[in-house]
Design an enzyme around this catalytic site. Structure first.
Site, PDB file in Angstrom:
ATOM      1  N   LYS A 168       1.659   2.093  -5.027  1.00 33.39           N
ATOM      2  CA  LYS A 168       2.301   1.583  -5.802  1.00 33.39           C
ATOM      3  C   LYS A 168       1.390   1.931  -7.733  1.00 33.39           C
ATOM      4  O   LYS A 168       1.802   1.836  -8.410  1.00 33.39           O
ATOM      5  CB  LYS A 168       2.517   0.195  -6.070  1.00 33.39           C
ATOM      6  CG  LYS A 168       3.782   0.001  -4.669  1.00 33.39           C
ATOM      7  CD  LYS A 168       3.402  -1.958  -5.218  1.00 33.39           C
ATOM      8  CE  LYS A 168       2.168  -2.483  -4.427  1.00 33.39           C
ATOM      9  NZ  LYS A 168       2.330  -2.291  -2.949  1.00 33.39           N
TER      10      LYS A 168
ATOM     11  N   GLY B 164      -5.242  -4.582  -3.752  1.00 32.74           N
ATOM     12  CA  GLY B 164      -5.129  -3.590  -4.167  1.00 32.74           C
ATOM     13  C   GLY B 164      -4.706  -1.997  -4.689  1.00 32.74           C
ATOM     14  O   GLY B 164      -3.845  -2.049  -3.373  1.00 32.74           O
ATOM     15  N   HIS B 165      -5.036  -1.827  -5.574  1.00 40.60           N
ATOM     16  CA  HIS B 165      -3.803  -1.090  -6.659  1.00 40.60           C
ATOM     17  C   HIS B 165      -4.910   0.142  -6.377  1.00 40.60           C
ATOM     18  O   HIS B 165      -5.433   0.375  -8.122  1.00 40.60           O
ATOM     19  CB  HIS B 165      -2.963  -1.181  -7.545  1.00 40.60           C
ATOM     20  CG  HIS B 165      -1.990  -2.225  -6.881  1.00 40.60           C
ATOM     21  ND1 HIS B 165      -0.876  -3.100  -7.536  1.00 40.60           N
ATOM     22  CD2 HIS B 165      -1.514  -2.816  -5.537  1.00 40.60           C
ATOM     23  CE1 HIS B 165      -0.205  -4.059  -7.126  1.00 40.60           C
ATOM     24  NE2 HIS B 165      -0.494  -4.300  -5.854  1.00 40.60           N
TER      25      HIS B 165
ATOM     26  N   GLN C  72       2.479  -6.299  -3.142  1.00 40.30           N
ATOM     27  CA  GLN C  72       2.668  -6.477  -1.948  1.00 40.30           C
ATOM     28  C   GLN C  72       3.840  -5.494  -1.608  1.00 40.30           C
ATOM     29  O   GLN C  72       3.579  -4.427  -2.530  1.00 40.30           O
ATOM     30  CB  GLN C  72       2.366  -8.055  -1.459  1.00 40.30           C
ATOM     31  CG  GLN C  72       1.660  -8.564  -1.051  1.00 40.30           C
ATOM     32  CD  GLN C  72       0.722  -8.967  -2.328  1.00 40.30           C
ATOM     33  OE1 GLN C  72       1.554  -9.454  -3.439  1.00 40.30           O
ATOM     34  NE2 GLN C  72      -0.737  -8.978  -2.655  1.00 40.30           N
TER      35      GLN C  72
ATOM     36  N   ASP D  21       1.262  -1.151   0.292  1.00 40.58           N
ATOM     37  CA  ASP D  21      -0.003  -0.105  -0.287  1.00 40.58           C
ATOM     38  C   ASP D  21       1.172   2.161   0.258  1.00 40.58           C
ATOM     39  O   ASP D  21       0.748   2.021   0.620  1.00 40.58           O
ATOM     40  CB  ASP D  21      -0.941   0.394   1.461  1.00 40.58           C
ATOM     41  CG  ASP D  21      -2.058  -0.967   1.248  1.00 40.58           C
ATOM     42  OD1 ASP D  21      -1.908  -1.166  -0.011  1.00 40.58           O
ATOM     43  OD2 ASP D  21      -1.813  -1.797   2.254  1.00 40.58           O
TER      44      ASP D  21
END
Ligand code: GDP
Ligand code: IMO
Ligand code: MG
Length: 419
Positions: free
Chosen positions: A15, A39-40, A221, A12
């Site tokens: 990215k 989750g990007h 990650q 988080d």
């Protein structure tokens, strides 16, 4: 130039936003590990778009986005993601989205097992419950179902039967649960297979033909969630470090020129595990609120703390990072004093080497003056407040690594070039 981009902390780091920015000068964007535990976030025209499996470069026209062999795919989630992007008017077709034949498929029993294991353990990991660990376990145990298996009805039936024979015994005898029915899963997953088949391809040959194009590898990650080098067992089940970009894509014939590490201007972590600079005070809550530190995948609150330079130095080495992009500097705007962890102490002594167990260390802080000015609208490095520049340059010096860009807001254009 080809670029690998990875997170230098516990995920988080921002990215998604940075991939969306960097990919403008790239042709192919490749995810090489992880799954929909990621989750990007990218903000498009004020709208929050969260990528879980599709590379975050898809919003740009003319790019090829690929999901490599190292990724584990929940087909339902991928189909939903494709659907919601199309709804936003984004082109998603077999021309710009490619899925490796060798990527592994997350099955319903993986998701259930993830939850059951977590419930049974005394030492909980706090997984995203997406079935990531059990799917990678099956891959290593050689009973996994790959995309190439899923799209072949006979092979899929055979492999699913074999898996259910073993898994149902575990579910029934160990956990006292109802067995999975072959027919139900077969039917559901055959529909997914039909929907995804057009995107599935032999990526190694495909990439080889494109070997002179510019590749961008999108890590998911972060370094300290790496299965080998992270804070084991409080990690994810894949290699999150930059060297896995090659293994998770089959792209060993290209040269990676740039290793970008993305680091947040402070530290966050979701799930369990050591976190030396964690703030269990009001200040932790301040970071959480101002930084909107709630999981993009699970919505869980992220634990927050000061920037940890000892961790970043380790991440720089592990990933061979030669450029850093610092994100969320704006979240520090209101602080009068800012601390950075410059060393660890254990048993009263400053540690000279990186410790194998972070749970026993005490952070040693340097205190710096805050800038107490809004940075969100600044676009030139020299226009940043002096104290903000001092903070950035202190990090560069400590890490002996250039910070090439600084992100000062969630919007696409809130980024400052430093080099
Ligand atoms: P990722 O998993 O590394 O892609 O990061 P996430 O998307 O899970 O979390 C990063 C969050 O911070 C997202 O909500 C982004 O929109 C947001 N973000 C990224 N960069 C910045 C920044 O420089 N400032 C602020 N305020 N928010 C940012
Ligand atoms: P992105 O790509 C932050 C964490 C989980 C848990 C541990 C194991 O958005 O940075 P898993 O479901 O992978 O078995 O969970 O890893 N985790 C993440 N934390 N960002 C992520 O991804 C994460 N993916 C997994 O919270 O602690
Ligand atoms: Mg995220």
């Amino acid at each position: 130039m080809n670029t690998v981009l990875i997170g230098m902390q516990w995920g988080d780091e921002g990215k998604g936003k940075i991939i969306d920015f960097i990919c403008q000068s790239k042709d192919v964007i490749v995810r090489f590990q992880g799954g929909n535990n990621a989750g990007h976030t990218v903000i498009l025209n004020g709208k929050r778009i969260v990528f879980h499996l599709i590379p975050s470069g898809l919003l740009h026209k003319g790019k090829i986005c690929a999901i490599g062999n190292g990724v584990v795919i929940d087909p339902k989630v991928l189909i939903e993601e494709i659907g919601s992007l199309k709804k936003e008017g984004v082109e998603v077709s077999a021309n710009n989205l490619k899925i490796s034949l060798f990527s592994h498929v997350i099955m319903p029993y993986h998701r259930i097992m993830d939850g059951l294991r977590e419930k049974k353990r005394i030492q909980k990991i706090g997984t995203t419950m997406r079935g990531i660990g059990p799917c990678y376990s099956d891959k290593a145990s050689r009973c996994g179902i790959r995309m190439i298996d899923l799209i072949n009805p006979e092979i899929f039936a055979l492999k699913l039967k074999d898996n259910l024979a073993e898994k149902n015994e575990i579910f029934e005898k160990i956990y006292g649960l109802k067995a999975f029915t072959f027919g139900d899963i077969y039917k559901e997953y055959s529909e997914y297979a039909k929907a995804l088949k057009p995107y599935v391809c032999e990526l190694v040959d495909f990439f080889y033909k494109l070997r002179n194009k510019k590749f961008l590898f999108e890590g998911a990650q972060g370094t300290f969630l790496d299965i080998d080098f992270g804070t084991y067992p409080f990690v994810t089940s894949s290699s999150t470090v930059s060297s896995n970009a090659v293994l998770g894509s089959g792209l060993s014939f290209i040269k990676n020129g740039e290793m970008i590490g993305v680091a947040k201007a402070y530290t966050t972590r979701v799930g369990e595990g050591s976190f030396p600079t964690e703030l269990n005070s009001e200040l932790g809550g301040y970071f959480q609120n101002k930084g909107k530190e709630f999981g993009a995948t699970t919505g869980r609150p992220r634990r927050c703390g000061w920037l940890d330079l000892v961790l970043l130095k380790r991440a720089k080495i592990l990933n061979n990072v030669n450029k850093i992009i610092l994100t969320k500097l704006d979240i520090l705007d209101d602080l009068k004093e800012i601390k950075v962890c410059a060393a660890y102490k254990q048993n009263g002594k400053i540690l000279k080497e990186f410790p194998s167990d972070l749970s026993k260390v005490i952070p040693v802080y340097e205190t710096m003056k805050g800038w107490c000015k809004k940075t969100e609208n600044i676009r030139e490095y020299k226009s940043l407040p002096t104290e903000a520049r001092k903070y950035i340059e202190y990090i560069e010096k400590y890490l002996d690594c250039k910070i090439s860009y600084i992100s000062v807001g969630e919007m696409r254009d809130a980024i400052i070039k430093k080099l």
